[in-house]
Design a protein around this motif. Structure first.
Motif, PDB file in Angstrom:
ATOM      1  N   VAL A 130      22.797  54.529  13.298  1.00 39.44           N
ATOM      2  CA  VAL A 130      22.079  55.393  14.229  1.00 39.44           C
ATOM      3  C   VAL A 130      20.608  55.407  13.814  1.00 39.44           C
ATOM      4  CG1 VAL A 130      21.885  57.775  15.054  1.00 39.44           C
ATOM      5  CG2 VAL A 130      24.122  56.824  14.577  1.00 39.44           C
ATOM      6  N   PRO A 131      19.670  55.313  14.775  1.00 42.75           N
ATOM      7  CA  PRO A 131      18.246  55.357  14.410  1.00 42.75           C
ATOM      8  C   PRO A 131      17.910  56.604  13.587  1.00 42.75           C
ATOM      9  CG  PRO A 131      18.496  54.786  16.719  1.00 42.75           C
ATOM     10  CD  PRO A 131      19.866  55.164  16.222  1.00 42.75           C
ATOM     11  N   ASN A 132      17.048  56.426  12.597  1.00 45.46           N
ATOM     12  CA  ASN A 132      16.571  57.489  11.711  1.00 45.46           C
ATOM     13  C   ASN A 132      17.654  58.087  10.809  1.00 45.46           C
ATOM     14  OD1 ASN A 132      13.932  57.259  12.790  1.00 45.46           O
ATOM     15  ND2 ASN A 132      14.553  58.541  14.511  1.00 45.46           N
ATOM     16  N   MET A 133      18.760  57.389  10.682  1.00 38.63           N
ATOM     17  CA  MET A 133      19.827  57.795   9.774  1.00 38.63           C
ATOM     18  C   MET A 133      20.140  56.602   8.874  1.00 38.63           C
ATOM     19  SD  MET A 133      20.983  60.891  10.196  1.00 38.63           S
ATOM     20  CE  MET A 133      21.257  62.200  11.362  1.00 38.63           C
ATOM     21  N   PRO A 134      20.665  56.845   7.680  1.00 34.67           N
ATOM     22  CA  PRO A 134      20.998  55.728   6.791  1.00 34.67           C
ATOM     23  C   PRO A 134      22.143  54.890   7.358  1.00 34.67           C
ATOM     24  CG  PRO A 134      21.812  57.788   5.888  1.00 34.67           C
ATOM     25  CD  PRO A 134      20.962  58.144   7.073  1.00 34.67           C
ATOM     26  N   THR A 135      22.084  53.599   7.100  1.00 29.18           N
ATOM     27  CA  THR A 135      23.151  52.688   7.504  1.00 29.18           C
ATOM     28  C   THR A 135      24.266  52.742   6.465  1.00 29.18           C
ATOM     29  OG1 THR A 135      22.216  50.826   6.295  1.00 29.18           O
ATOM     30  CG2 THR A 135      21.471  51.137   8.585  1.00 29.18           C
ATOM     31  N   GLY A 136      25.358  52.110   6.781  1.00 33.12           N
ATOM     32  CA  GLY A 136      26.448  52.020   5.819  1.00 33.12           C
ATOM     33  C   GLY A 136      26.018  51.302   4.552  1.00 33.12           C
ATOM     34  N   ALA A 137      25.220  50.236   4.714  1.00 31.83           N
ATOM     35  CA  ALA A 137      24.736  49.487   3.546  1.00 31.83           C
ATOM     36  C   ALA A 137      23.843  50.361   2.667  1.00 31.83           C
ATOM     37  CB  ALA A 137      23.978  48.247   3.997  1.00 31.83           C
ATOM     38  N   SER A 196      14.700  56.863 -11.258  1.00 31.83           N
ATOM     39  CA  SER A 196      14.619  57.673 -10.041  1.00 31.83           C
ATOM     40  C   SER A 196      15.501  57.059  -8.969  1.00 31.83           C
ATOM     41  CB  SER A 196      13.185  57.738  -9.535  1.00 31.83           C
ATOM     42  OG  SER A 196      12.399  58.481 -10.429  1.00 31.83           O
ATOM     43  N   MET A 197      16.035  57.909  -8.122  1.00 31.40           N
ATOM     44  CA  MET A 197      16.929  57.459  -7.072  1.00 31.40           C
ATOM     45  C   MET A 197      16.732  58.342  -5.853  1.00 31.40           C
ATOM     46  SD  MET A 197      21.023  57.325  -7.306  1.00 31.40           S
ATOM     47  CE  MET A 197      21.125  59.071  -7.503  1.00 31.40           C
ATOM     48  N   GLU A 198      16.648  57.724  -4.689  1.00 34.45           N
ATOM     49  CA  GLU A 198      16.501  58.477  -3.449  1.00 34.45           C
ATOM     50  C   GLU A 198      17.851  58.605  -2.770  1.00 34.45           C
ATOM     51  OE1 GLU A 198      13.992  58.302   0.699  1.00 34.45           O
ATOM     52  OE2 GLU A 198      13.262  57.235  -1.044  1.00 34.45           O
ATOM     53  N   VAL A 199      18.153  59.789  -2.264  1.00 34.63           N
ATOM     54  CA  VAL A 199      19.393  60.025  -1.531  1.00 34.63           C
ATOM     55  C   VAL A 199      19.053  60.588  -0.150  1.00 34.63           C
ATOM     56  CG1 VAL A 199      20.771  60.400  -3.596  1.00 34.63           C
ATOM     57  CG2 VAL A 199      19.710  62.342  -2.489  1.00 34.63           C
ATOM     58  N   PHE A 200      20.032  60.666   0.684  1.00 31.09           N
ATOM     59  CA  PHE A 200      19.838  61.105   2.062  1.00 31.09           C
ATOM     60  C   PHE A 200      20.363  62.522   2.246  1.00 31.09           C
ATOM     61  CE2 PHE A 200      20.627  56.537   1.878  1.00 31.09           C
ATOM     62  CZ  PHE A 200      19.429  56.075   2.372  1.00 31.09           C
ATOM     63  N   GLN A 201      19.753  63.243   3.176  1.00 28.93           N
ATOM     64  CA  GLN A 201      20.214  64.598   3.450  1.00 28.93           C
ATOM     65  C   GLN A 201      21.290  64.622   4.526  1.00 28.93           C
ATOM     66  OE1 GLN A 201      16.669  66.856   4.286  1.00 28.93           O
ATOM     67  NE2 GLN A 201      16.381  67.352   2.137  1.00 28.93           N
ATOM     68  N   ARG A 202      21.243  63.654   5.465  1.00 24.86           N
ATOM     69  CA  ARG A 202      22.216  63.586   6.552  1.00 24.86           C
ATOM     70  C   ARG A 202      22.605  62.147   6.815  1.00 24.86           C
ATOM     71  NH1 ARG A 202      21.351  67.846  11.344  1.00 24.86           N
ATOM     72  NH2 ARG A 202      20.854  69.638  10.074  1.00 24.86           N
ATOM     73  N   PHE A 203      23.783  61.986   7.377  1.00 22.69           N
ATOM     74  CA  PHE A 203      24.221  60.684   7.858  1.00 22.69           C
ATOM     75  C   PHE A 203      25.151  60.913   9.039  1.00 22.69           C
ATOM     76  CE2 PHE A 203      26.973  62.014   4.434  1.00 22.69           C
ATOM     77  CZ  PHE A 203      28.266  61.676   4.825  1.00 22.69           C
ATOM     78  N   THR A 204      25.419  59.859   9.793  1.00 25.87           N
ATOM     79  CA  THR A 204      26.232  59.978  10.994  1.00 25.87           C
ATOM     80  C   THR A 204      27.480  59.114  10.867  1.00 25.87           C
ATOM     81  OG1 THR A 204      24.268  60.365  12.348  1.00 25.87           O
ATOM     82  CG2 THR A 204      26.265  59.724  13.514  1.00 25.87           C
ATOM     83  N   LEU A 205      28.585  59.691  11.242  1.00 24.30           N
ATOM     84  CA  LEU A 205      29.855  58.980  11.265  1.00 24.30           C
ATOM     85  C   LEU A 205      30.186  58.603  12.701  1.00 24.30           C
ATOM     86  CD1 LEU A 205      31.785  61.494   8.997  1.00 24.30           C
ATOM     87  CD2 LEU A 205      30.858  59.272   8.314  1.00 24.30           C
ATOM     88  N   GLY A 206      30.945  57.547  12.877  1.00 29.38           N
ATOM     89  CA  GLY A 206      31.500  57.178  14.169  1.00 29.38           C
ATOM     90  C   GLY A 206      33.009  57.155  14.013  1.00 29.38           C
ATOM     91  N   LEU A 207      33.690  58.199  14.490  1.00 27.91           N
ATOM     92  CA  LEU A 207      35.117  58.362  14.226  1.00 27.91           C
ATOM     93  C   LEU A 207      35.945  58.415  15.499  1.00 27.91           C
ATOM     94  CD1 LEU A 207      34.926  61.250  11.593  1.00 27.91           C
ATOM     95  CD2 LEU A 207      35.079  58.797  11.154  1.00 27.91           C
TER      96      LEU A 207
END
Length: 168
Positions: free
Chosen positions: A61-68, A111-122
């Protein structure tokens, strides 16, 4: 669950409502997995494994992290599991940066960057080929230098309702 009453009261005479049909569709494996682990704390290694095992459910989804990107983040979690959490800094990009310290004397930091949100397709129901978007918040807590992770599904009831309506 859908209940149907057959032999209901008519306009002219009363019936006995003696026949009922109940339909309860089976939920998909993916739906049960993600809703079953919703808000469950996991250590870094368990969280990395969880994401790796369920990578195909993360939607592009645009502006969200990919599975990779989520997998890369999960593997970085696993690599840093034995290091001590030093600090975390919110970034303007909406991400979070953790800083791990290997050896306080050497000032060795990762240092490591993480995401605050992600989107699932279920898919909601078993046998369905339709995947419905469900957003999730990535949560974390410092637990004595070890980070605990979990996710919180954001309004999964909306995806469920949409799946029911599209099935009618």
């Amino acid at each position: 669950t859908l209940d149907a009453v057959i032999n209901d009261n008519g306009a002219d005479d009363a019936k006995w409502r003696d026949h009922r049909c109940t339909f309860e569709p089976a939920l998909s494996v993916e739906w049960k997995r993600w809703t079953g682990k919703n808000k469950v704390n996991m250590n870094q290694a368990d969280f990395a494994t969880w994401l790796e095992d369920n990578l195909g459910d993360i939607a592009n989804v645009p502006n969200m992290p990919t599975g990779a990107q989520m997998l890369t983040m999960a593997l970085a979690f696993e690599a840093n599991a034995e290091k001590r959490l030093k600090s975390r800094i919110n970034l303007q990009s909406g991400g979070v940066r953790f800083e791990y310290v290997e050896d306080e004397d050497k000032d060795t930091r990762t240092s490591m960057e993480v995401f605050q949100r992600f989107t699932l397709g279920l898919p909601v129901f078993e046998g369905s080929s339709d995947a419905y978007p469900v957003e999730a918040r990535l949560k974390y807590r410092d637990n004595g230098g070890k980070v605990q992770f979990w996710y919180e599904l954001i309004r999964p009831d909306r995806a469920f309702k949409t799946a029911v309506q599209s099935s009618l």
